[in-house]
Scaffold this active site. Structure first.
Site, mmCIF file in Angstrom:
data_model
loop_
_atom_site.group_PDB
_atom_site.id
_atom_site.type_symbol
_atom_site.label_atom_id
_atom_site.label_comp_id
_atom_site.label_asym_id
_atom_site.label_seq_id
_atom_site.Cartn_x
_atom_site.Cartn_y
_atom_site.Cartn_z
ATOM 1 N N GLU A 268 0.837 -1.212 0.000
ATOM 2 C CA GLU A 268 0.000 0.000 0.000
ATOM 3 C C GLU A 268 0.869 1.260 0.000
ATOM 4 O OE1 GLU A 268 -2.491 -0.828 3.417
ATOM 5 O OE2 GLU A 268 -0.981 -0.042 4.785
ATOM 6 N N CYS A 356 5.910 34.796 8.003
ATOM 7 C CA CYS A 356 6.760 35.540 8.943
ATOM 8 C C CYS A 356 7.455 34.569 9.880
ATOM 9 C CB CYS A 356 5.910 36.516 9.745
ATOM 10 S SG CYS A 356 4.910 37.576 8.730
ATOM 11 N N TYR A 385 2.069 14.130 -0.030
ATOM 12 C CA TYR A 385 2.325 14.753 1.285
ATOM 13 C C TYR A 385 2.777 16.205 1.077
ATOM 14 C CZ TYR A 385 2.334 9.854 2.724
ATOM 15 O OH TYR A 385 2.001 8.543 2.942
HETATM 16 C C1 LIG Z 1 -0.471 2.213 7.427
HETATM 17 C C2 LIG Z 1 0.194 2.944 6.329
HETATM 18 N N1 LIG Z 1 0.208 2.398 5.103
HETATM 19 C C3 LIG Z 1 0.793 3.027 4.051
HETATM 20 C C4 LIG Z 1 1.404 4.267 4.211
HETATM 21 C C5 LIG Z 1 2.013 4.914 3.022
HETATM 22 O O1 LIG Z 1 3.371 5.159 3.187
HETATM 23 P P1 LIG Z 1 4.212 5.825 2.002
HETATM 24 O O2 LIG Z 1 3.465 7.019 1.566
HETATM 25 O O3 LIG Z 1 5.529 6.138 2.605
HETATM 26 O O4 LIG Z 1 4.301 4.804 0.909
HETATM 27 C C6 LIG Z 1 1.427 4.853 5.482
HETATM 28 C C7 LIG Z 1 2.077 6.147 5.698
HETATM 29 O O5 LIG Z 1 2.156 6.685 6.767
HETATM 30 C C8 LIG Z 1 0.794 4.180 6.568
HETATM 31 O O6 LIG Z 1 0.775 4.708 7.794
#
Ligand SMILES: Cc1ncc(COP(=O)(O)O)c(C=O)c1O
Length: 409
Positions: A268, A356, A385
């Site tokens: 994921e 600022c 992000y």
């Molecule tokens: C449970 C879980 N899965 C997947 C991700 C995705 O991580 P990344 O964006 O580093 O692939 C995160 C990121 O915090 C996560 O907490």
């Protein structure tokens, strides 16, 4: 690639200054990248997208053909993603799920739950009994496993393998998993095990993590359909051309699935899927010399693109020169501060935003000799992000524009 794609480049130059800053996404590039990631993964490896990386509906829709589902980590994400890509499978993860969020997820028919603790499991079991008595809800307990020495060494954000609030300690997870397998919770079904241990790992480190998780899970001696080994594939902000080695990772996962012919693996990723498709475009408002260092102040800043501040890097960028200068007075421009700064600093400049606070820096002492007020600066790797983790309302500057480019639109 730091340079914007041709479509992004042309869009940025076509925008009037007043329409900057802007996030510009190349959805064709996103689709091509996601297709390549998908192709690198062997059979019996499913790909979910962690929506927290960038949940813009256009991004979710563009990813939909290439992913098996979406991982959501809050009730808000769940409602948003379920609407944006209706009908696509969802996994509900994340720490601190409230009873209300769990009930809402059950009412929506969410496919699978990543369970963070024994207490959360009991809340889920109780809600499932009330809300979904006719079905068995699929669960994957999340485990915070110790991993082989050095496997998380390259991590920029370790969420496991050490004390953290995420998932269950293996000593707690093992009996919970056995209880689930033994039918202690009649409305729940043990589907598998989930682990997301760190972000920012290279392919070899990811394979080592996956090996550890699978060997722990299969060693429990209970029947598992899936093991989810999480996201966290490396994105190199210092060397944007260097990509995570999906082919090597896919080959490593294939070796695992060959040894476990009845197991489905699931990953994921978030950042490594969407970081490359987004650019944050702005223009230089002013250039000045301060105590021997040069600064360019750009429209916008870290309240729109907090990534460099949170991760402590220089956001990679390209300059698109704009020759027109509408004023009668001289144009502020970086001089390379000859005779003022030490040699190694010559031609370097700090790109700061409009806030600022001295923390509002997008890139520090980077080579951009000759940068002028009115030039455009396009920050790369801004597709993950970025906007959604930023503190938008500080100082009440206008929000950026959003452009989702697709050649077939
Ligand atoms: C449970 C879980 N899965 C997947 C991700 C995705 O991580 P990344 O964006 O580093 O692939 C995160 C990121 O915090 C996560 O907490």
């Amino acid at each position: 690639m730091t340079r914007p794609t041709p479509a992004v480049h042309d869009r940025v130059l076509s925008l009037p200054s007043t329409d900057l800053p802007a996030y510009v996404y190349d959805l064709d590039a996103l689709g091509a990248h996601a297709a390549a990631v998908r192709d690198a993964l062997p059979e019996r490896v499913e790909l979910y997208y962690a929506a927290k990386a960038n949940p813009e509906p256009e991004i979710l829709t563009a990813l939909r053909p290439y992913v098996d589902g979406f991982e959501v980590s809050s009730g808000g994400e769940l409602a948003h993603v379920a609407k944006a890509v209706a009908g696509h499978p969802l996994a509900f993860g994340g720490p601190g799920k409230t009873p209300e969020e769990i009930t809402a997820a059950l009412e929506r028919g969410v496919e699978r739950f990543h369970v963070e603790s024994e207490h959360e499991l009991r809340v889920l079991a109780e809600s499932a009994r009330r809300v979904a008595p006719a079905r068995r809800v699929a669960v994957l307990p999340r485990v915070n496993l110790p991993v082989a020495d050095g496997s998380l060494a390259g991590s920029s954000l370790a969420m496991g393998g050490r004390p953290t609030p995420f998932g269950m300690d293996p000593a707690q997870a093992a009996p919970v998993i056995r209880q689930l397998a033994g039918g202690t919770f009649p409305h729940l079904e043990l589907l598998g095990v989930h682990a997301h241990l760190a972000s920012g790992l290279q392919a070899a480190e990811q394979i080592a993590v996956a090996e550890s998780v699978v060997s722990w899970a299969t060693g429990l001696g209970v029947r598992l359909g899936e093991v989810n080994v999480g996201g966290g594939m490396h994105v190199d902000y210092g060397d944007p051309g260097r990509r995570f080695d999906w082919a090597a990772y896919g080959a490593g996962l294939a070796r695992i699935t060959e040894r476990h012919p009845r197991l489905t693996l699931r990953i994921e990723p978030g950042r490594a899927l969407t970081a490359y498709c987004g650019w944050y475009a702005t223009e230089v408002l002013d250039v000045k010399l301060s105590h021997g260092e040069e600064f360019a102040v750009v429209r916008g800043g870290t309240h729109h693109l907090r990534t460099p501040a949170t991760k402590g890097h220089d956001q990679p960028f390209s300059v698109l020169p704009v020759d027109a200068w509408p004023h009668s007075w001289p144009r502020p421009a970086a001089q390379g501060v000859a005779g003022v700064a030490p040699d190694r600093e010559r031609g370097r400049i700090t790109l700061a935003g409009q806030l600022c606070t001295p923390k509002d820096v997008l890139a520090r002492r980077v080579p951009a000799g000759g940068l002028r007020a009115g030039d455009r600066v396009v920050f790369a790797l801004a597709g993950a992000y970025a906007w959604n983790i930023s503190h938008h309302d500080f100082l009440m500057h206008p929000k950026p524009g959003f452009h989702f480019l697709r050649s077939t639109a």
